[in-house]
Design an enzyme around this catalytic site. Structure first.
Site, short mmCIF file in Angstrom:
data_model
loop_
_atom_site.label_atom_id
_atom_site.label_comp_id
_atom_site.label_asym_id
_atom_site.label_seq_id
_atom_site.Cartn_x
_atom_site.Cartn_y
_atom_site.Cartn_z
N GLU A 144 0.82 -1.22 0.00
CA GLU A 144 0.00 0.00 0.00
C GLU A 144 0.85 1.27 0.00
O GLU A 144 0.35 2.37 -0.25
CB GLU A 144 -0.93 0.02 1.22
CG GLU A 144 -2.08 -0.97 1.16
CD GLU A 144 -3.11 -0.64 0.10
OE1 GLU A 144 -3.09 0.50 -0.42
OE2 GLU A 144 -3.93 -1.51 -0.23
N GLU A 175 7.29 -22.03 8.11
CA GLU A 175 7.54 -21.13 9.25
C GLU A 175 8.50 -21.72 10.26
O GLU A 175 9.03 -21.00 11.11
CB GLU A 175 6.22 -20.76 9.93
CG GLU A 175 5.57 -21.87 10.73
CD GLU A 175 4.38 -21.35 11.53
OE1 GLU A 175 4.46 -21.44 12.77
OE2 GLU A 175 3.41 -20.87 10.93
#
EC number: 4.2.1.126
Length: 294
Positions: free
Chosen positions: A82, A113
């Protein structure tokens, strides 16, 4: 141990979650969500320290890098992508990495992960250096991918910070600055995409927005570095010029084109009644701050 993490505890208020009607479920979620902003408020001093470090990185032409797994990684990428349309940054200035690579954004990559070395590989791929700031995000505060990334960031002299949703988080040991927003038990036990995810999003909003203000990407409360990549944003750009200068829409539109769609330059041109080249020079001298350029 997972059982010691407050984000993994069972919520006493929702033991009968499966017996609630739809409205009761929604009311329970809303009630719990109200606590999130208050939990973030308690960490503002720590968030401020992170923002100061990020601004320093930007001033030295360094970058802000988010690393995380699952929801945490996705939120980091969301905040990063953004920044170019909102603040006119290039796509390298703020970046997000997720365990398992970009394919993990839409589909879980099993086991990614748990591998510390994957984060080191990701950070090496962009030439991480001492000018950069790396922020590790993990609701549990114990994700190996994040720990591995923070370890590597420290080894190259980069600034490091962590965002977790448990106190005394494991990842806090590997970052110079820590934000620990204790969001507590979720209505659905262990589903940290809920309150914990909301808290992380709020903190990331704060970090990126305050840092961009700190390097001149905002004039008053207007996003003057907005990139006009679609029709809506072209109109918004013209409206920003109107708001910043008090000029009519027609005048704003005229200067928007004269300034080659550079909103900052258009504002300076209108207010100082100068040419495009002079406006650019003044902005350069002011390091991008419109107020200083005026």
């Amino acid at each position: 141990m997972l059982e010691n993490l407050s984000t993994e505890h069972r919520n006493e208020k929702t033991m009968n979650l499966d017996e609630m009607n739809i409205k009761e479920v929604l009311q329970s979620m809303n009630e719990e969500d109200r606590t999130v902003a208050l939990a973030v408020e308690k960490e503002i001093e720590h968030i401020e320290k992170v923002v100061r470090v990020v601004i320093q990185s930007f001033e030295e032409e360094g970058r802000l890098i988010y690393i995380g797994a699952g929801t945490s990684g996705r939120l980091g990428i969301l905040d990063a992508v953004e920044c170019p349309p909102t603040f006119g940054t290039d796509d390298k200035m703020v970046q997000g990495f997720i365990a398992g690579g970009l394919k993990a954004f839409t589909k879980a990559v099993e086991g990614a992960e748990d591998r510390e070395e994957l984060a080191e590989e990701d950070l090496k791929s962009i030439g991480l250096n001492e000018k950069d700031t790396v922020i590790g995000i993990a609701a549990s505060g114990r994700t190996p991918y994040v720990i591995g990334g923070l370890k590597y960031a420290n080894s190259v002299g980069a600034s490091t910070a962590s965002i977790s949703c448990n106190k005394n988080a494991e990842i806090s040991k590997y970052a110079k600055l820590n934000v620990e927003v204790e969001t507590g038990a979720e209505i659905l036990t262990g589903s940290t995409r809920l309150k914990a995810g909301t808290a992380q999003k709020l903190v990331l909003n704060m970090i990126s927005t305050a840092s961009m203000i700190g390097v001149g990407k905002v004039y008053k409360n207007l996003m003057v570095d907005v990139q006009s990549t679609n029709e809506k944003l072209v109109e918004r750009s013209k409206r920003i010029i109107v708001e910043a200068t008090g000029a009519s829409y027609e005048v704003a539109a005229e200067y928007y084109e004269k300034a080659e769609r550079n909103v900052k330059a258009a504002i300076v041109m209108v207010l100082l009644q100068c040419e495009y080249g002079e406006a650019l020079e003044k902005l350069k001298e002011a390091k991008g701050f419109v107020k200083k350029a005026l």
